[in-house]
Design an enzyme around this catalytic site. Structure first.
Site, short mmCIF file in Angstrom:
data_model
loop_
_atom_site.label_atom_id
_atom_site.label_comp_id
_atom_site.label_asym_id
_atom_site.label_seq_id
_atom_site.Cartn_x
_atom_site.Cartn_y
_atom_site.Cartn_z
N ASP A 14 0.85 -1.27 -0.10
CA ASP A 14 0.00 -0.13 0.04
C ASP A 14 0.70 1.32 0.09
O ASP A 14 1.67 1.35 0.88
CB ASP A 14 -0.78 0.13 1.26
CG ASP A 14 -1.72 1.01 1.21
OD1 ASP A 14 -1.64 1.97 0.57
OD2 ASP A 14 -2.53 1.07 2.49
N ASP A 38 -5.67 7.31 -5.69
CA ASP A 38 -6.08 8.78 -5.12
C ASP A 38 -6.72 8.52 -3.94
O ASP A 38 -6.41 9.69 -3.07
CB ASP A 38 -6.72 9.44 -6.45
CG ASP A 38 -6.75 10.94 -6.65
OD1 ASP A 38 -5.99 11.47 -5.67
OD2 ASP A 38 -7.34 11.42 -7.34
N SER A 121 -2.31 4.64 -14.30
CA SER A 121 -3.52 4.50 -15.44
C SER A 121 -3.82 2.93 -15.48
O SER A 121 -4.74 2.67 -16.30
CB SER A 121 -2.81 4.84 -16.85
OG SER A 121 -3.15 6.19 -16.96
N GLY A 123 -5.49 1.19 -13.56
CA GLY A 123 -6.73 0.76 -12.59
C GLY A 123 -7.92 1.19 -13.45
O GLY A 123 -8.20 0.95 -14.60
P1 ADP Z 1 -5.80 5.30 -12.79
O1 ADP Z 1 -7.10 5.94 -12.74
O2 ADP Z 1 -4.54 5.72 -13.23
O3 ADP Z 1 -5.88 3.89 -13.39
P2 ADP Z 1 -6.18 3.70 -10.07
O4 ADP Z 1 -6.06 4.06 -8.80
O5 ADP Z 1 -7.53 3.16 -10.55
O6 ADP Z 1 -5.54 4.92 -11.03
O7 ADP Z 1 -5.35 2.48 -10.19
C1 ADP Z 1 -3.93 2.62 -10.47
C2 ADP Z 1 -3.38 1.25 -9.82
O8 ADP Z 1 -3.17 1.87 -8.11
C3 ADP Z 1 -3.89 0.16 -9.79
O9 ADP Z 1 -3.16 -1.05 -10.18
C4 ADP Z 1 -4.70 0.00 -8.40
O10 ADP Z 1 -4.80 -1.49 -8.05
C5 ADP Z 1 -3.50 0.42 -7.44
N1 ADP Z 1 -3.97 1.03 -6.29
C6 ADP Z 1 -4.93 1.19 -5.57
N2 ADP Z 1 -4.98 1.69 -4.34
C7 ADP Z 1 -3.34 1.64 -4.01
C8 ADP Z 1 -2.72 1.62 -2.97
N3 ADP Z 1 -3.12 2.16 -1.72
N4 ADP Z 1 -1.64 1.65 -3.03
C9 ADP Z 1 -0.85 1.15 -4.27
N5 ADP Z 1 -1.46 1.03 -5.32
C10 ADP Z 1 -2.81 1.18 -5.28
#
Ligand code: ADP
Length: 177
Positions: A14, A38, A121, A123
């Site tokens: 995380d 985010d 990008s 997710g």
């Molecule tokens: P985007 O809109 O740029 O695609 P997302 O947040 O939806 O961004 O996803 C980007 C990546 O971050 C995904 O692989 C998701 O699983 C991951 N992610 C979500 N929460 C966390 C976290 N707390 N720490 C690290 N990675 C995370």
């Protein structure tokens, strides 16, 4: 310069728990918070982060902005806006590479020594991770080669499957460059 391979770390976890000079946020153009990483960063940082983000008046796709880290263990947050995947014919690969370069411009300017990235990008923005990983890793390695101030660049993958994809991409890059 000889490149110390231990300066680049791929790990699962995380990103809100990482102690580094900066963590990178995969933000949207409003910079006012969203879902995924985010939302997690804003929740962990507390309301001071949103207050500072409001003063920035957004960020175009491919660019980056830096703020404080507030209640996070990291000192700064670098917000970048990745491309939404639209099938791969709208310059998405180049825009993703530009995100990483924009982050490292700020890292260089601020003299930061450690930075941790999520997988930008891949997710909600649906960029296929098997395509995003080699782009990300190429930019991370180029920055490490260019910036001796950088002691550590970490990629925090949220799932073991994502970590596997990045590991395989790094191994494939190692064989070709
Ligand atoms: P985007 O809109 O740029 O695609 P997302 O947040 O939806 O961004 O996803 C980007 C990546 O971050 C995904 O692989 C998701 O699983 C991951 N992610 C979500 N929460 C966390 C976290 N707390 N720490 C690290 N990675 C995370």
């Amino acid at each position: 310069m000889t490149q110390n391979p231990y300066r680049l770390l791929l790990t699962q976890g995380d990103i809100t728990r990482v102690d580094a000079d900066a963590i990178v946020n995969a933000a949207n153009t409003s910079l006012l918070g969203g879902g995924g990483v985010d939302g997690a960063i804003h929740r962990a940082a507390g309301p001071g982060l949103l207050d500072e983000c409001r003063t920035l008046r957004g960020c175009p796709t491919g660019e980056a902005r830096i703020t404080g880290g507030y209640n996070l263990p990291a000192r700064h947050v670098i917000h970048t806006v990745g491309p939404v995947w639209q099938g791969g014919h709208k310059g998405e690969r180049e825009t993703l590479a530009r995100c990483y370069r924009s982050v490292f411009e700020l890292v260089e300017r601020q003299g930061l020594r450690s930075v941790a990235f999520p997988s930008i990008s891949t997710g909600a923005y649906r960029f296929p991770i098997s395509e995003a990983a080699p782009i990300a890793l190429r930019e991370l390695r180029a920055a490490l080669a260019r910036l001796p101030q950088l002691e550590r660049v970490t990629v925090l993958l949220f799932s073991p499957e994502d970590l596997d994809v990045y590991r395989q991409a790094l191994a494939a890059l190692g064989a070709t460059s």
